[in-house]
Structures are given as C-alpha cells and as structure tokens.
Design a protein around this motif. Structure first.
Motif, mmCIF file in Angstrom:
data_model
loop_
_atom_site.group_PDB
_atom_site.id
_atom_site.type_symbol
_atom_site.label_atom_id
_atom_site.label_comp_id
_atom_site.label_asym_id
_atom_site.label_seq_id
_atom_site.Cartn_x
_atom_site.Cartn_y
_atom_site.Cartn_z
ATOM 1 N N SER B 43 0.837 -1.192 0.000
ATOM 2 C CA SER B 43 0.000 0.000 0.000
ATOM 3 C C SER B 43 0.876 1.248 0.000
ATOM 4 O O SER B 43 1.873 1.303 0.705
ATOM 5 C CB SER B 43 -0.872 -0.046 1.248
ATOM 6 N N GLU B 182 -7.531 -3.262 -6.970
ATOM 7 C CA GLU B 182 -7.844 -4.035 -5.762
ATOM 8 C C GLU B 182 -9.318 -4.449 -5.721
ATOM 9 O O GLU B 182 -10.016 -4.152 -4.748
ATOM 10 C CB GLU B 182 -7.515 -3.222 -4.500
ATOM 11 N N HIS B 215 -2.208 -5.829 -3.762
ATOM 12 C CA HIS B 215 -1.029 -5.912 -2.903
ATOM 13 C C HIS B 215 -0.778 -7.368 -2.538
ATOM 14 O O HIS B 215 0.095 -7.681 -1.752
ATOM 15 C CB HIS B 215 -1.228 -5.061 -1.647
#
Ligand SMILES: Nc1ncnc2c1ncn2[C@@H]1O[C@H](COP(=O)(O)OP(=O)(O)O)[C@@H](O)[C@H]1O
Ligand SMILES: [Mg+2]
Lengths: 315, 329
Positions: B43, B182, B215
């Motif tokens: 992040s 995401e 991520h």
C-alpha cells in the motif's frame, strides 16, 4: 414509501396537539383577565362578567379547550374583536399574500443559493468561489428591514423601476402588477436564507465531490454536467433540503418585518395589529394557521427526503 | 503481440504546500491485447495513482504529469487528448473498477440508472435497448433476479453483488482494457475467489486486456499472465508470472513472496519485510528500497539502479543484477 408517509403523518398528531395547546394557552398565559384587557380599563364588573360567559372563560380549562378545539375543527375560529369579522376567512385571505411572498423568497433563495453553492464548490478556492462566499457573508449579515429600505431607495425612489409598497397598484388586480410589487420585498426577504442555503450547498457539495462514486461516475466517461448535477447534487441535497425547511420558518417570521416595510397586506401586518389591539382570537388564529402551515411544510420536506435518498424510508 | 497500452516514463507529481512532489517516478510498462497484467506492491507504492493517470482522472488542480511522460493507447497519445476526447475513451475503450464496492456505487441512484447512463454516455440507443442490454450484462456477471435489481439501490445488495454490478457496468461497452484496482480487497475471502474467477472468465471470453492491481501476490498467481512489481513509485521488477514465482530477482519481490501466507507458513506474515514504504516527500537517495533491503551495498544508497532486462521478458532494477550483466557481458 406509503408506510413511511403514514408513519410521518401519525408523528404529526402529538405535534399538532402541542401546537393547539400552546395557542389555546395564549389567552390564559397573558397577564391579567382577558375580558378586562379586551374591554379596557373603564369596563364595569358586570360587562366583564358578561364577556367572560360569552367567551366561555368561566368554564374549567379542559372544558374550554375541548370546546375551542371542537370549534376550530368545524371551521369556527372565533370573531376578531377589533375587525368584527370571522377569524378564519380573514386569516386565510391575508395568509395568501404572505404565502406568495414567502414562496417567492424561498424560490429566489434556493435558486441563487444552490446555484452559487454548486459553482463555489466546483471551483473551490478560486477567486470566483471567494468573491461569491464574500457576497454570501454580506447577504447573511444585512438586517432584513435595512436591506428592504435600501432596495426601496435604490430601485423604487432613485431608479423608479419598481413599486415600493402594497400588493397591487390602485384599481388594479392583474398578475403582472402583483409580480412587480412582489420583486423587492421578496428579494429583501430572501437574502439571509439564500446566504445560508449557499453555504450549506457549498460545504455539502465539497464533501460529496471527494466521494468514491464521483470518481466512478467520471470513470464512465459521463459529461461533467451529469456528474455534478445528478451524481453529486442528488447526494448533497439532503442537508440543503433540511436547511431550506428550517429557513421557511425563519422566512415566515421575517415576513412580518418585510410586510411592515413594504406595506405588504399579509399575515404579518395582521398579527402585529392584532397584538397591538389585544385581539386574542385573531392572534390565536394567525398563530394556529402559521404553525399548521409550518408543520405541513415539514411533512412535505420529510417526503422529499425519502424521494432524494432511498435509504431514508427504510430506516 | 502488439501493445495495447504503453506507459512511457510516467511521472506523477502532487502539490504539497506549493511544491510539486514526485509520487510516481518515471515508470514504463506495457499491456498487450487480451493480456492480464498484475501490478503488485505494498500500500502506498503508487498503484492507484498510476491507474488514475491512465484514466485521466487525477485531480487537475492538485497534480501534474511529467513533461516527458506519455501514455499511448492503440498508438494514440492519451496525455494529449482534450477533455472531451478523453471522456469518450473512458468507459468505452478503457474502464475501471474500484476497491470498495460499498462506496463506489452512487447510493441514491438505482442500479438500472447507473448501468444505463454508461451506455447513453457513449451511444445513441433507445431506452428499451439500454434496459435490455443492462439486464443481459447483469445476468452475464452472475446476478440473480437481474430484472428486479435494475430498480433497486446499492444498499439493498451485498458487497459481492455490488462488485458484480461494478464489473457489469465496466464491461457493458466491451472496453479493450479493464483496470481493476484491488477489486477483491474489500470483500470476504470466499467472495474474493468468485470475483477473481469472474474477471478471469470474462477476460478469456471477450479477450479484454486487464490490469489487475493488488497488494496480494496470491491473487496474481491465480489469474495473471505477467506481473509488474512496484515499490515507492518505481517499477522494480517485471516478469511472466511463472518466472516471477520460480525465479524472483529483486530483494523486494523476494520479500513479498516470503511474506505470503502459505500452508506451511500461515503464521501471519512472520517474514514480512521490515520497515514501511517511504512517503513521497521522504524518498531516500539511490535505490528507494535500500533502507529496507538486507542485501544493500554502499553503492545502493547513492545511485539509482536502472531497469535492466535479464532475458525471457524478465527485467529488474537492482544493482545486484546490474553487476552480473557487466560480469558476463
Ligand atoms: N490526491 C492526492 N494528493 C496528494 N498525494 C496523493 C494523492 N493521492 C495519492 N497520493 C500519494 O500517492 C502515493 C501513492 O498512493 P496510491 O497510488 O494510493 O498507492 P497504492 O494504490 O499503491 O496503495 C501515496 O503516498 C499518497 O500519499
Ligand atoms: Mg490503492
């Protein structure tokens, strides 16, 4: 939706009960014997007693209230002592003028307030935003009667564009004549509300512009017009609507001042005269009418909430 | 394979107290037609900002793209497009789905409205056809009761359903490129797999190129063809997905792999990389990863390593491999 409206309607019952009790108590909370006040200092004991019986003031309070509320529901709002007329038709007729003035003001305040708020939020921190918010501050600070006088002097006396008093020119009753008379008082009355609506719109829109769904809307390739006026405004509108609803109350109060300044034949002038003459039935009638209208407007706003935000009717 | 999207020396700067601070530093990568490219990184590495730059959605007053930067889509430079032309690309040629389906749909507009406006923004079609196509699309992404849901609001749907709606909206006009930022991070684990499968399935079926931003290397392993690893606004490694998992080069990639929970090692990130991603205004000199790198050499703290190709479409920017290149010619 229907059940939401029904629930709101039921919620009004205690409110309206409170209002009637309050209005009813005006007669009894005022210092001194109403009959004595009505008849003046030179009244005899006999005439006071006679008026008390006539007004039912010798009955116990709850009986008086029930009789009174029964009459109110049947359209008998009593007689004006000063004008020697039925209160309800008198109030209703004068209220029309106030309603026109208030409606015009809230429309002006909303259109300019929301418009300025949207532009300010969209151009946040630009000179346009700053100058608009400065004007809003001025609009907010100006006393209503002062602004009224200023408008009268500039647009009425100096420029001679618009009439400065009354609702119609002598011997006329045309719609456009009325509109010409309406412009200045409506502007005077709308300034404060417009300023508050503009500020609320700005802050609400600024908040909404930072939301994820605005980014989503842009990612779809929508026109900015649709992003701002549909996606953002529809979300930002709820707090603005609340403020508009609150302003209607203030406008009704402010109308009293504006009506005095512009000799607008509305309920404000009627009420002031009623109070000065200690015309209790008239004052009661005016307050009851205004309060009921105010409650009705709030119901309307509640319904508008549910239309603008589908989540509300589910809560 | 021809490149559908080419990002060239993209630098993104944000205004901070009157200064422009570089957040993403001159990165380059390409996406081929019909390919699924993963972009991974912790992040704060600049993944979302990069995707917004591709969409032309960076906040105008606050940010700026470097002068030598270019983004080519089908050979056309997006950075030189007018606002109106860029608008025509968004949604139609490139569309995007976001992390949080709870906040990404407009709460006060019906699903149907949010589906239909996408079509109407780009095509002149009848209301009737709009409706039919929207319902069809909702069915395609596996939404039961599609007809009813058209009249419902986002808050009446579950998170997974909302993300399906987002995917349906994004794919309505059959874009050539889908950017998914995401897309599963905010969802329950069981739903995550379903949504990933859906994206993969649609990508295969319609040959849409996808940039999947995450991520989570696990997500990448499952669905991507190629991976770009980003660290602190830089591309540090780029490789086909198998190659990356079998033979990672950059210490940061190795660190990410090491911190993946596996069957044996599910003790919540025992091997997590120490330290955290530096803020844009506190970028270290030299290699940006050096302060967290266990193999850092003195050289790493002074000079920035270039992205060097290692063959097999594998590239990394690390002095360890640059030396190797020099040694073996
Ligand atoms: N609107 C903005 N203004 C200033 N800085 C921003 C803005 N948006 C993102 N950033 C900065 O860009 C960096 C990368 O953010 P982001 O792209 O969201 O990372 P990721 O998606 O990889 O988690 C962060 O350090 C963040 O502070
Ligand atoms: Mg992100």
């Amino acid at each position: 939706m229907a059940s939401y409206i029904l629930r709101r309607l039921f919620g009004l019952v205690p409110v309206l009960f409170g209002v009637t009790v309050l209005v009813f108590s005006i007669m009894h909370l005022s210092p001194g014997d109403p009959a004595k006040i009505i008849l003046g200092p030179k009244a005899t004991e006999a005439s006071i007693a006679k008026l008390n019986t006539q007004l039912g003031l010798d009955q116990p309070l709850h009986t008086q209230y029930i009789t009174w509320i029964g009459n109110v529901f049947q359209g008998d709002w009593g007689r004006s002592i000063q004008m020697k007329m039925e209160v309800l038709p008198l109030v209703a007729e004068r209220f029309t003028a106030t309603f026109i003035l208030t409606l015009a003001s809230i429309i002006i305040a909303s259109v300019f307030g929301i418009g300025a708020g949207i532009i300010s939020a969209y151009k946040k921190y630009s000179w346009l935003d700053r100058s608009m918010m400065f004007m809003v501050l001025i609009g907010f600070c100006l006393p209503v009667f002062w602004l009224g006088l200023l408008l009268q002097i500039v647009f009425g006396l100096n420029l001679d564009w618009l009439p400065i008093s009354g609702m119609y020119s002598a011997g006329q009753d045309g719609f456009w004549d009325m509109i010409r008379h309406l412009i200045l008082p409506a502007i005077a009355l709308s300034a404060g509300a417009g300023a508050i609506i503009a500020r609320m719109t700005r802050s609400s829109m600024v908040e909404v512009f930072s939301q994820d769904y605005i980014r989503t809307a842009r990612s779809k390739g929508l026109k900015e017009k649709n992003v701002v006026l549909i996606h953002a405004l529809k979300n930002a509108f709820i707090p603005v609507l609340t403020v508009i609803g609150m302003q209607i109350g203030f406008l009704l109060a402010g109308a009293v001042l504006v009506e005095m300044v512009f000799a607008w034949p509305g309920i404000g002038t009627l009420m002031v005269n009623g109070i000065l003459a200690r015309d209790f039935p008239l004052v009661q009638g005016v307050i009851l009418f205004v309060a009921t209208t105010y409650v009705a407007i709030n119901l309307l706003i509640d319904i508008l909430y549910a239309i603008f935000d589908p989540r509300i009717s589910y809560k | 394979m021809t490149a559908l999207l080419e990002v060239k020396d993209l630098e993104i700067k944000f205004r901070k107290d009157k200064e422009m601070i570089s957040t993403v530093g001159e990165i380059s990568f390409a996406v081929n037609e019909g390919e699924m490219l993963g972009i991974v990184g912790e992040s704060g590495c600049g993944k979302s900002v990069t995707s917004l730059a591709i969409m032309g959605l960076l906040p105008k007053e606050m940010s700026q793209i470097g002068r030598n930067s270019d983004i080519l889509f089908n050979g056309t430079s997006l950075t030189k497009l007018s606002d109106a032309d860029y608008r025509r690309v968004r949604g139609k040629d490139i569309s995007m789905i976001f992390q949080d389906p709870m906040t990404s749909l407009n709460p006060v507009l019906t699903i149907g409205y949010q589906m239909k406006e996408m079509i109407l923004a780009h095509e002149k079609v009848s209301k009737r056809e709009c409706w039919t196509r929207s319902v069809e699309m909702l069915k395609k992404v596996g939404i039961p009761r599609a007809e009813q849901i058209m009249d419902e609001y986002p808050h009446q749907l579950s998170g997974g359903m909302r993300q399906r709606v987002m995917i349906a909206i994004a794919l309505t006009l059959q874009p050539k490129l889908l950017i998914a930022d995401e897309p599963t991070t905010a969802l329950d684990v069981t739903i995550q797999a379903q949504i990933l499968d859906l994206i993969k399935e649609i990508q295969r079926e319609s040959n849409t190129a996808v940039i999947l931003i995450t991520h989570d290397l696990g997500v990448v392993a499952e669905v991507c063809d190629r991976v770009v690893v980003m660290y602190a606004g830089k591309v540090v490694e780029e490789a086909p997905v198998k190659e990356l998992f079998v033979d990672p080069k950059h210490p940061y990639t190795k660190g990410l792999l090491g911190s993946m929970p596996t069957l044996i090692n599910d003790q919540n990130r025992l091997n997590a990389i120490p330290g955290s991603v530096p803020l844009p205004e506190e970028m270290p000199q030299g290699c940006r990863f050096a302060p967290r790198c266990s193999q850092a050499m003195p050289h790493c703290y002074t000079a920035e390593p270039p992205l060097v190709s290692l063959g097999n479409s594998h590239a990394t920017s690390c002095w360890l491999y640059d030396k190797e290149e020099q040694k073996y010619g």
